[in-house]
Design an enzyme around this catalytic site. Structure first.
Site, PDB file in Angstrom:
ATOM      1  N   ARG A  39       0.838  -1.206   0.000  1.00  0.00           N
ATOM      2  CA  ARG A  39       0.000   0.000   0.000  1.00  0.00           C
ATOM      3  C   ARG A  39       0.870   1.251   0.000  1.00  0.00           C
ATOM      4  NH1 ARG A  39      -2.915  -4.145   2.719  1.00  0.00           N
ATOM      5  NH2 ARG A  39      -4.898  -4.420   1.635  1.00  0.00           N
ATOM      6  N   ASP A  54      -0.261  -6.646  -3.359  1.00  0.00           N
ATOM      7  CA  ASP A  54      -1.669  -6.499  -3.021  1.00  0.00           C
ATOM      8  C   ASP A  54      -2.358  -5.844  -4.204  1.00  0.00           C
ATOM      9  OD1 ASP A  54      -4.199  -6.020  -1.440  1.00  0.00           O
ATOM     10  OD2 ASP A  54      -2.887  -6.719   0.170  1.00  0.00           O
ATOM     11  N   HIS A  87      -6.604 -10.207  -3.534  1.00  0.00           N
ATOM     12  CA  HIS A  87      -5.598  -9.160  -3.321  1.00  0.00           C
ATOM     13  C   HIS A  87      -4.525  -9.214  -4.415  1.00  0.00           C
ATOM     14  CE1 HIS A  87      -6.959  -7.728   0.657  1.00  0.00           C
ATOM     15  NE2 HIS A  87      -7.292  -8.985   0.877  1.00  0.00           N
ATOM     16  N   GLU A  96      -9.783 -13.162   2.621  1.00  0.00           N
ATOM     17  CA  GLU A  96     -10.796 -12.305   1.997  1.00  0.00           C
ATOM     18  C   GLU A  96     -11.068 -12.680   0.541  1.00  0.00           C
ATOM     19  OE1 GLU A  96     -10.398  -8.260   4.609  1.00  0.00           O
ATOM     20  OE2 GLU A  96      -8.911  -8.516   3.028  1.00  0.00           O
ATOM     21  N   CYS A 150     -17.258 -18.469 -15.154  1.00  0.00           N
ATOM     22  CA  CYS A 150     -16.047 -18.565 -15.972  1.00  0.00           C
ATOM     23  C   CYS A 150     -15.982 -19.930 -16.665  1.00  0.00           C
ATOM     24  CB  CYS A 150     -14.821 -18.365 -15.081  1.00  0.00           C
ATOM     25  SG  CYS A 150     -13.248 -18.774 -15.873  1.00  0.00           S
ATOM     26  N   TYR A 167      -3.227  -6.220  15.787  1.00  0.00           N
ATOM     27  CA  TYR A 167      -3.219  -5.344  14.619  1.00  0.00           C
ATOM     28  C   TYR A 167      -2.671  -3.985  15.041  1.00  0.00           C
ATOM     29  CZ  TYR A 167      -5.152  -8.162  10.886  1.00  0.00           C
ATOM     30  OH  TYR A 167      -5.298  -9.085   9.880  1.00  0.00           O
TER      31      TYR A 167
END
Length: 454
Positions: free
Chosen positions: A85, A114, A177, A241, A253, A344
């Site tokens: 990021r 990511d 990601h 995720e 697909c 975190y």
């Protein structure tokens, strides 16, 4: 005070298990005796803390006669940083390694890719860094963000960290990601979409296509180059995720539907798409184990109905730690604890201490980080057979400078270091808080950024 003291450094397998040490201070000088070189190093780090005493000066006047017999509670004590990021320059990573090694962390986990960027040179796929290592913007921080690590950069970091007994663990996310990879090589996703790099927080629904052989060719080549750069026994595969709704990307697909038929999956809807993810992970895990001798790691999700044998899972989601720990125990697997409510470290330590866009982060106070019990009340058998270690995560959506990275890490990383090292019965919040003040004074004197908000 009467002359130069003698400092003796020795390795001695009788001291105990790996990383254990004994530190003795007497009239004749100081002896550090380690079970291995890492144990000697950690004995020296303890000696360094003793010499700093109140933290107000470079060194104390004298040490008392003492003896310390010490060993770590957990095998793996890591911090994870996210240069995807927000890019973290190589020199800043080295300074970060310097500081974490002082407190007996033994691994730095690099989240290298990511949706927002791809940060590691892959010679077979030059477009990854040529096209996916620069963008403008991260939420409300509208500025250019660019940079990547060459393979020689990472070899330099690996060697530098090894001198401080810190292992560098690379992470390549899959199947989610991965927008940065799909941006450069659209064939990686179902239907070969043309995707821009993501410039905001959150999760994209675009996934790698498990029905395309190009996906496996790509991942095989990427991991082959990583294995030549990173000697770590571990490689992290991400895996988080990518459940519902993202797994719906595979429903229509043609390649995924053909794969379902080959696997004997009758459902046409997304109900059994998790089995495609299991197939994708299974092939990559086999490649890592058999071809490169690596231990695969991944973020625990309930979509993983089983934990593959020989893999390491990470308990990260709020409220799912016991489920992850139980899954590890049921499957005879190892687990690293980094539950969001304790570990975190990109979450603010107090309300309002977040100048950038806050997308709903809770507050994680220092005391809550210190309260982590890595065994999670699962019992002695779990701690002996399944618990591998602890991890503090520093996702960088809102960490835009190396100074901010250090500020968010400390002092909570100190609390996590103690949770991962010291037996639960020997830990005390009151004792930690008392000892912490001298350490923070020393950090301030040395110019290490940290938060006073606790």
């Amino acid at each position: 005070r009467k002359g130069a003291p003698v400092l003796r450094l020795l390795t001695d397998s009788l001291v105990g298990a790996r990383e254990a040490y004994r530190l003795s201070v007497g009239a004749g000088g100081v002896e550090v005796r380690g079970a291995d070189a890492a144990g000697v190093f950690y004995g020296l780090m303890t000696l360094d803390q003793l010499l700093r005493a109140s933290g107000r000066q470079n060194c104390c006047d004298a040490l008392p006669v003492l003896r310390v017999a010490d060993a770590p509670r957990t095998q793996l004590r890591e911090l994870m940083v996210d240069p995807a990021r927000q890019f973290i320059p190589l020199e800043a990573l080295m300074r970060f390694v310097d500081e974490m090694a002082r407190y007996k962390f033994n691994a730095l986990h690099l989240h290298l890719v990511d949706d927002q960027a791809w940060r590691i040179e892959i010679k077979r796929y030059p477009r990854l860094t040529a096209e996916s290592s620069r963008r403008v913007g991260m939420d409300d921080m509208m500025r250019p963000i660019e940079g990547f690590y060459t393979q020689d950069d990472m070899r330099r970091l690996v060697a530098y960290a090894a001198g401080r007994h810190v292992e560098i663990i690379p992470e390549i996310e899959m199947p989610g990601h991965e927008v940065a990879a799909i941006h450069a090589y659209p064939r990686l996703a179902c239907g070969a979409p043309r995707l821009p790099l993501r410039t905001a927080s959150g999760v994209s629904n675009e996934l790698l296509c498990p029905g395309s052989e190009f996906t496996y060719e790509f991942l095989g080549n990427v991991f082959a180059e990583l294995a030549a750069v990173f000697p770590s026994r571990y490689v992290h595969l991400g895996g988080d995720e990518a459940g519902n709704p993202p797994l719906g990307a595979w429903t229509s697909c043609p390649d995924c539907r053909a794969l379902k038929r080959r696997l004997g999956i009758a459902a046409d809807d997304r109900a059994d798409n998790w089995r495609l993810q299991e197939h994708l992970f299974g092939r990559v895990i086999d490649t890592l184990r058999l071809r490169h001798g690596k231990v695969p790691m991944f973020w625990y999700e309930t979509d993983f109905r089983t934990v593959p044998a020989g893999c390491v899972t990470f308990a990260w989601r709020h409220g799912l730690t016991r489920a992850a720990a139980q899954a590890a125990a049921d499957n005879g697997a190892r687990i690293v604890l980094c539950p969001g409510e304790h570990c975190y470290l990109d979450y603010p330590m107090r309300a309002g201490d977040m100048p950038e866009v806050n997308w709903g982060m809770p507050v994680t106070p220092l005391r809550r980080t210190y309260a982590l019990d890595p065994a999670w009340d699962m019992g002695e058998d779990f701690e002996r057979d399944n618990l591998l270690g602890v991890s503090g995560t520093l996702w960088s959506e809102c960490i835009d400078t190396p100074e901010r990275l250090s500020y968010m890490a400390y002092p909570r990383a100190l609390a996590l270091a103690e949770a991962g090292w010291s037996p639960q019965a020997r830990r005390s919040w009151a004792g930690f808080e008392r000892r912490l003040r001298a350490v923070l004074l020393d950090m301030q004197r040395r110019g290490v950024a940290h938060s006073p908000a606790f």
